[in-house]
Write a protein that holds these residues in place. Sequence first.
Motif, short mmCIF file in Angstrom:
data_model
loop_
_atom_site.label_atom_id
_atom_site.label_comp_id
_atom_site.label_asym_id
_atom_site.label_seq_id
_atom_site.Cartn_x
_atom_site.Cartn_y
_atom_site.Cartn_z
N LYS A 86 -35.94 -70.49 39.22
CA LYS A 86 -36.15 -70.85 40.60
C LYS A 86 -34.89 -71.38 41.27
N SER A 87 -33.88 -71.65 40.50
CA SER A 87 -32.63 -72.15 41.06
C SER A 87 -31.47 -71.64 40.23
N GLY A 88 -30.30 -71.67 40.83
CA GLY A 88 -29.09 -71.23 40.17
C GLY A 88 -27.91 -71.79 40.92
N PRO A 89 -26.74 -71.18 40.79
CA PRO A 89 -25.57 -71.65 41.53
C PRO A 89 -25.83 -71.61 43.03
N LYS A 90 -25.29 -72.60 43.74
CA LYS A 90 -25.43 -72.65 45.19
C LYS A 90 -24.73 -71.47 45.84
N GLU A 91 -23.56 -71.14 45.35
CA GLU A 91 -22.81 -70.02 45.88
C GLU A 91 -22.60 -69.01 44.75
N VAL A 92 -23.33 -67.91 44.82
CA VAL A 92 -23.25 -66.89 43.79
C VAL A 92 -22.31 -65.79 44.26
N ALA A 93 -21.37 -65.44 43.40
CA ALA A 93 -20.46 -64.37 43.75
C ALA A 93 -21.23 -63.07 43.97
N THR A 94 -20.85 -62.33 44.99
CA THR A 94 -21.52 -61.06 45.30
C THR A 94 -21.08 -59.99 44.32
N TYR A 95 -22.03 -59.16 43.92
CA TYR A 95 -21.68 -58.01 43.11
C TYR A 95 -21.11 -56.95 44.05
N ARG A 96 -19.81 -56.79 44.02
CA ARG A 96 -19.13 -55.90 44.95
C ARG A 96 -18.87 -54.55 44.28
N LEU A 97 -19.53 -53.55 44.81
CA LEU A 97 -19.37 -52.18 44.32
C LEU A 97 -18.67 -51.38 45.40
N SER A 98 -17.51 -50.82 45.08
CA SER A 98 -16.71 -50.15 46.10
C SER A 98 -16.32 -48.75 45.63
N VAL A 99 -16.47 -47.79 46.53
CA VAL A 99 -16.02 -46.41 46.29
C VAL A 99 -15.11 -46.02 47.43
N LYS A 100 -13.94 -45.53 47.10
CA LYS A 100 -12.98 -45.09 48.11
C LYS A 100 -12.74 -43.59 47.95
N GLY A 101 -12.65 -42.91 49.09
CA GLY A 101 -12.31 -41.50 49.07
C GLY A 101 -13.51 -40.58 48.92
N GLY A 102 -14.63 -40.92 49.52
CA GLY A 102 -15.80 -40.05 49.49
C GLY A 102 -15.62 -38.83 50.36
N ALA A 103 -16.69 -38.06 50.53
CA ALA A 103 -16.64 -36.86 51.36
C ALA A 103 -16.48 -37.26 52.82
N PRO A 104 -15.73 -36.48 53.60
CA PRO A 104 -15.56 -36.80 55.02
C PRO A 104 -16.90 -36.85 55.74
N ALA A 105 -17.06 -37.83 56.62
CA ALA A 105 -18.29 -37.93 57.39
C ALA A 105 -18.44 -36.74 58.32
N GLY A 106 -19.66 -36.26 58.46
CA GLY A 106 -19.94 -35.17 59.37
C GLY A 106 -19.80 -33.78 58.78
N THR A 107 -19.32 -33.70 57.53
CA THR A 107 -19.14 -32.38 56.92
C THR A 107 -20.38 -31.92 56.17
N GLY A 108 -21.31 -32.82 55.93
CA GLY A 108 -22.50 -32.47 55.15
C GLY A 108 -22.28 -32.53 53.65
N LYS A 109 -21.04 -32.76 53.23
CA LYS A 109 -20.74 -32.83 51.81
C LYS A 109 -21.00 -34.24 51.30
N THR A 110 -21.32 -34.34 50.01
CA THR A 110 -21.51 -35.64 49.38
C THR A 110 -20.86 -35.64 48.00
N HIS A 111 -20.51 -36.81 47.54
CA HIS A 111 -20.05 -37.01 46.18
C HIS A 111 -21.07 -37.88 45.46
N ARG A 112 -21.20 -37.67 44.16
CA ARG A 112 -22.26 -38.32 43.40
C ARG A 112 -21.75 -39.60 42.72
N LEU A 113 -22.49 -40.71 42.93
CA LEU A 113 -22.25 -41.96 42.24
C LEU A 113 -23.45 -42.26 41.36
N THR A 114 -23.20 -42.58 40.09
CA THR A 114 -24.28 -42.90 39.15
C THR A 114 -24.07 -44.30 38.60
#
Length: 442
Positions: free
Chosen positions: A42-70
């Motif tokens: 019911k309690s834990g650290p007052k300030e919990v570090a965020t789990y930061r997940l970052s991907v750079k260089g995906g498919a250009p927006a508007g092209t309809g293409k996607t890259h897969r992240l698992t």
Amino acid sequence: MRRVPGAFLTLALLLGALVACSGSDESISAPEVFYVNPYGAKSGPKEVATYRLSVKGGAPAGTGKTHRLTVDVPRGSQDAIRLRAGNVDCKGSTTHVTCDVASRSIDWDGSQQIVPVAAKGSSVGDVGYVHLTYVREDGKKLTARTRVVVGSPIVQLRTLTFKDVQPGSDVTAPVVVRNVGEMPVKGLGLLFDRGSLEFRERYSNCRYPTLMSTRSAVCRFPDVRIDPGEAVVIRPAVRLRASKTEMYDTFYRGAWALDAGTGPHSVAFEGGDSGDGPALEAFPAQPTDLKGGTWAEGNNISSAVHLDTHADFEVSGADLHGSPGTKRTLRLTVRNDGPGNPGRSTQLVFSPPLDVGVLKQPMDEYDDGAYEPYCKSNGFAYTCDVGELAPGKSRTFEFTLRLGEPGEGSATLQDTEQATKLGTVSRDPNPLNDTASVTVGP
């Protein structure tokens, strides 16, 4: 706990990340280590570090293409941790999630995230892993991995209020840190924000960022380990010089476990030079180090400094002459004769003579060309915040009155409700000049 000297700071307040990349700009990153609350806690650290997940260089927006992240929790880790998906466009289960990345970059945190959590039936100290795979446009796979620990270090600082401090004297601020969490603190970070005080030493294992006129010091002790229930004291004690006039001042401190990160709302000041004074060192705390004060958690822990001084405020009155219906300008001046500055502690209450009408009063521009009354009125009196007045400074409030029959009103200074609540009043030693008469005569 072993005694260790502080090391020179390589400032990176946010949790260090594993980054997999190639010769292209495409990359994937995630925290190297991440602590989660035990299942059902019911309690834990007052300030919990965020789990930061970052991907750079995906498919250009508007092209309809996607890259897969698992994102996977391998079979050997599923008894310890599972996945929880927030507001993200992904599919899967608590152990396997796939996402189609359709923009040049994503940075998930806050509500936009996939985050590991403790699995039902797991215990404090259990460890699991999250595997991340990103498929580039050319088909090559980029990977990253996070080690997830059930349970957290919880770092607290002992904080004190410093009262009856002589103006301009030194304030010695002991730094005592304890771990009330389930897991050890591995590496200790400290933040000092001096407020309006001055650093008396610039310690060699701290950096002093140039932002905000070097108000802050960021110190790092990578070799310090604090087991659950243990505490350390930092020596020498940090010294700051108090103001000569600010009656109520505040400085701030923070502490965090280096491998756990600083929490989502912490501000990282980068850069700055190391100090030229002695190094701060961590020692096992003794019972006397733990006495007094209160314990607080986070990176914005305040310590109040109250000077042993006062502020003598005075208000001027006026004698107004004229027949009924005559217009007159009334100027009420409030002055701080010092020697201290209590901040926004005082308000002026103007009670007009009974038969006098107020035609104009002080106004406040709250928007471009838009005004509203500065003082509050209950129909009988006007209450005006004086604001902050340094010693020797004054402020004048101007009213336009329509005179009536001869009579007497008053201008009175009193502590604001907020100052009374916080105990930051002026301690005015001369109450006789806190009230002045406003009279109307022929």
